[in-house]
Design a protein around this motif. Sequence first.
Motif, short mmCIF file in Angstrom:
data_model
loop_
_atom_site.label_atom_id
_atom_site.label_comp_id
_atom_site.label_asym_id
_atom_site.label_seq_id
_atom_site.Cartn_x
_atom_site.Cartn_y
_atom_site.Cartn_z
N ILE A 318 -4.90 7.08 -2.39
CA ILE A 318 -5.52 5.80 -2.03
C ILE A 318 -5.11 5.30 -0.65
CG2 ILE A 318 -5.81 5.01 -4.41
CD1 ILE A 318 -3.26 3.26 -3.92
N ASP A 319 -4.28 6.04 0.08
CA ASP A 319 -3.88 5.59 1.40
C ASP A 319 -4.95 5.97 2.41
OD1 ASP A 319 -2.08 4.64 3.48
OD2 ASP A 319 -1.86 6.75 4.02
N PRO A 320 -5.62 4.99 3.04
CA PRO A 320 -6.74 5.30 3.95
C PRO A 320 -6.37 6.25 5.07
CG PRO A 320 -6.76 2.98 3.40
CD PRO A 320 -5.47 3.53 2.85
N PHE A 321 -5.22 6.03 5.73
CA PHE A 321 -4.89 6.87 6.87
C PHE A 321 -4.59 8.30 6.44
CE2 PHE A 321 -1.98 8.61 10.13
CZ PHE A 321 -2.84 8.54 11.21
N SER A 322 -3.97 8.49 5.28
CA SER A 322 -3.72 9.85 4.78
C SER A 322 -5.03 10.57 4.51
CB SER A 322 -2.88 9.79 3.50
OG SER A 322 -1.59 9.26 3.76
#
Length: 473
Positions: A318-322
């Motif tokens: 759920i981490d956008p940058f990842s």
Amino acid sequence: MQIIGRDREKDILSRCLHIERPQFIAIYGRRRVGKTYLVKEFFNNKFSFYSTGITQEKTAGQLHAFYDSLEIYGDEVGTIPKDWFEAFSRLRKCLSKESVYRDPVSGKRVVFLDELPWMDTQRSNFRSALEYFWNSWGSSQPDLILIVCGSATSWMVKHLLDDHGGFHNRITKRIHLMPFSLLECEQLCQSIGMDLPRSQIIEYYMIFGGIPHYMTLMDERLSLVQNVDELCFKSYGELHNEYNNVIRSLFKKPEKHLAIMKALYKTKRGMTRQNLSAIKEIGGGSVLTKNLEELEQSGFIRQATLYSEPNNIYYQLIDPFSIFSLHFMQQEQISSWTSFFGSPGYYAWRGNAFELVCLHHIEQLKTALGIRSVETHEAGWQSFDNDSRAQIDLLIDRKDGVINLCEMKYTDDPFEITKIEHDKLKHRLSVFKEEEKPNKAVHITLISANGFKQGPYNSVAQNFLTGDDLFRF
């Protein structure tokens, strides 16, 4: 004091200054989320003692750094401490001096130990020395505030917050610092002179998430698209290798963590523990349990369920940058964001990324729906009948007898419900009711980043939310 948002956290720190008892505050959260900035700005960068751990440094180096801090704050021994017990003994003597700096309003002695997990090197007895320092002396000093901070969230949780040994119930306040919301990103954007409309702030969030540090790297002279190119796709960009650097700084043996995130990136719905354990690079057992807990505590993944399978736990990235890094940078799918911008692939990515932004702003959506105080459960849903291809990415099951089936759209112009879109929504509603037979009212809820166009098919939905609703408190 230039602190954007963080009202709850500032209130906790303020109250600790006025409590006539010793305070042991643990602040944790993923790297770059602003933990150090919060503490330094709140206390105007003035402490009775401050020191920070050094990443990937052995015990000798950590003690040397701590010794440098001791000298700054009045230690006169002139030698590097031989171990952590001596280091904390000398810190105690510094803090006991009449000349020690005190907070000018409260008179408190404030000690700030930053990146605490990095100080805890192998066989260093760091935790034992810190425990002895606090339990034998610090806990009896009513004017002492000890603040410890760490990006290695799993270390902070395991060794301090959930410890059953010497630190059990010693933490008086805990602050889990979360990424910014869209509203906080907008406020930070304004404070650094970036003139971005809300639609572009949403797009920024799709790429970088709510990590304040990433926004402060942006050049206000460049467009958002140009900034993404400079930061992420140029070999000299500050975030070009950020994904690997973050994971490797948080976990001592990150290979399995990276394998888990790569596997989860490939599936939107997520994967069960059983699915993950079948992958050779990941494996199973207690190691998988530990790795999943660490990634979840650090905010990279979450546990989710399907409405029709409430007992099956799925792990989702759920981490956008990842996700952005894995999709575009790790695989080197594109070499320039400027050239990719506006392409069919760009619009496909943007549609999926907007759904994730909405998942990170459930509370704002509930506020817009007038149900902030209503108990809810959020889940996805997928039809048992593969031929129907009916799927709902966000379903809000409310205790007040309503289920919101959420459909999220990101278009440049106000979204228009066409006859084709109308029929798709009616089909999903029909299949959902037929398979699940809910004993609640079912409302179709449309969320469009740039508003809606009036049309003859708008009656298909009960609720219309816009991008502005995501910027609510």
